[in-house]
Design a protein around this motif. Sequence first.
Motif, mmCIF file in Angstrom:
data_model
loop_
_atom_site.group_PDB
_atom_site.id
_atom_site.type_symbol
_atom_site.label_atom_id
_atom_site.label_comp_id
_atom_site.label_asym_id
_atom_site.label_seq_id
_atom_site.Cartn_x
_atom_site.Cartn_y
_atom_site.Cartn_z
ATOM 1 N N ARG A 121 57.283 -35.263 -27.366
ATOM 2 C CA ARG A 121 57.176 -33.926 -27.955
ATOM 3 C C ARG A 121 56.113 -33.105 -27.232
ATOM 4 O O ARG A 121 56.244 -31.880 -27.084
ATOM 5 C CB ARG A 121 56.875 -34.031 -29.445
ATOM 6 C CG ARG A 121 58.113 -34.392 -30.275
ATOM 7 C CD ARG A 121 57.869 -34.192 -31.757
ATOM 8 N NE ARG A 121 56.954 -35.184 -32.297
ATOM 9 C CZ ARG A 121 57.329 -36.366 -32.764
ATOM 10 N NH1 ARG A 121 58.604 -36.722 -32.722
ATOM 11 N NH2 ARG A 121 56.442 -37.214 -33.256
ATOM 12 N N SER A 136 57.567 -41.317 -28.812
ATOM 13 C CA SER A 136 58.220 -40.115 -29.319
ATOM 14 C C SER A 136 57.233 -38.958 -29.428
ATOM 15 O O SER A 136 57.554 -37.805 -29.081
ATOM 16 C CB SER A 136 58.856 -40.400 -30.682
ATOM 17 O OG SER A 136 59.459 -39.241 -31.219
ATOM 18 N N ASP A 137 56.020 -39.239 -29.906
ATOM 19 C CA ASP A 137 54.983 -38.207 -29.979
ATOM 20 C C ASP A 137 54.660 -37.673 -28.588
ATOM 21 O O ASP A 137 54.506 -36.458 -28.393
ATOM 22 C CB ASP A 137 53.701 -38.773 -30.596
ATOM 23 C CG ASP A 137 53.867 -39.217 -32.041
ATOM 24 O OD1 ASP A 137 54.713 -38.631 -32.744
ATOM 25 O OD2 ASP A 137 53.157 -40.157 -32.448
ATOM 26 N N GLU A 143 57.785 -31.678 -24.297
ATOM 27 C CA GLU A 143 58.608 -30.528 -24.674
ATOM 28 C C GLU A 143 57.753 -29.267 -24.718
ATOM 29 O O GLU A 143 58.190 -28.191 -24.272
ATOM 30 C CB GLU A 143 59.269 -30.768 -26.029
ATOM 31 C CG GLU A 143 60.368 -31.816 -26.017
ATOM 32 C CD GLU A 143 61.105 -31.861 -27.350
ATOM 33 O OE1 GLU A 143 61.709 -30.842 -27.720
ATOM 34 O OE2 GLU A 143 61.057 -32.918 -28.006
ATOM 35 N N ASP A 174 66.304 -35.387 -26.771
ATOM 36 C CA ASP A 174 65.965 -34.367 -27.757
ATOM 37 C C ASP A 174 65.880 -32.948 -27.207
ATOM 38 O O ASP A 174 65.760 -32.004 -27.995
ATOM 39 C CB ASP A 174 64.626 -34.717 -28.421
ATOM 40 C CG ASP A 174 64.686 -36.020 -29.188
ATOM 41 O OD1 ASP A 174 65.777 -36.358 -29.686
ATOM 42 O OD2 ASP A 174 63.655 -36.717 -29.274
ATOM 43 N N ASP A 175 65.918 -32.776 -25.892
ATOM 44 C CA ASP A 175 65.718 -31.440 -25.317
ATOM 45 C C ASP A 175 66.867 -31.121 -24.369
ATOM 46 O O ASP A 175 67.033 -31.787 -23.344
ATOM 47 C CB ASP A 175 64.385 -31.385 -24.567
ATOM 48 C CG ASP A 175 63.923 -29.964 -24.294
ATOM 49 O OD1 ASP A 175 64.749 -29.151 -23.841
ATOM 50 O OD2 ASP A 175 62.741 -29.667 -24.548
#
Length: 265
Positions: free
Chosen positions: A79, A75-76, A82, A111-112
């Motif tokens: 990001r 998950s990191d 992103e 998430d994006d």
Amino acid sequence: MLASTGTAAGHPFVRVGDGPRTLLVVPGLNDPLHTVGDSWWYPRLMALYLRRYADTHTGYMVSRPHGLASGTTVSDLARGYERVLDALDVGSVDVLGLSMGGFVVQHLAADDDRVDRAVLGLSGTRLSESGAAVVRRWRDRAAAGHWGPIYRDAAGILAAGARARLLQAGSFVYDRLFEPVDPTDFLVSADACLAFDGRRVCERVTAPTLVVGADRDPFFDEGDYRAAADALPDGRLAMLRGTGHEAVVEHPAAFDGTVRRFLSR
């Protein structure tokens, strides 16, 4: 066709093409294994791959940043990608994750909303038992500084026949002369890979998503691929028969043809 290199949000990238759409490719676990001495050939190899999509896409092969902090999760990492999209300012994108890169793509697509279409290339929602055993073995060797056996193992998995033998022979040079730019990056990436379970993540992916599997893959079995496709709200599965993780290198017509057809719809 000329390739260019650069850095976006701390992530090194290779860019090829000027197609009307953008393709972001996220490489797999072996991404941090290239060394300082690879700087003359590694971007060329990545550019060679991106040329397969250059008629339809402007392609970016984007590596993970060096100096990953201990405990960094998938998950990191997502990001970070992103932030790459922010820096590149390319608008909507198609994303292709290769192996562990598919883990990152699951979070990125969930998430994006800039992700238009997503491809999990030889990637499920988690490693199979045999796949986890391989990654643990590589992690143990990396922790001991024994890089040569990892290179040789990876060569046999990512290529076949004479090509694999040539890569394995070349790995003896690496074993004696080189180590990765930041050895910790591989350890952190391996831990993130072993801890990842994307079943709940895939449930949040609304973009059309293709899972490309192979029935002789050492990291995922067919059930893993089917579980990923089933978890995706708009998922579909394409299984390549008689091949494994080497399909990206050894069977471009099958692997990339499947991806190109999906992205062109």
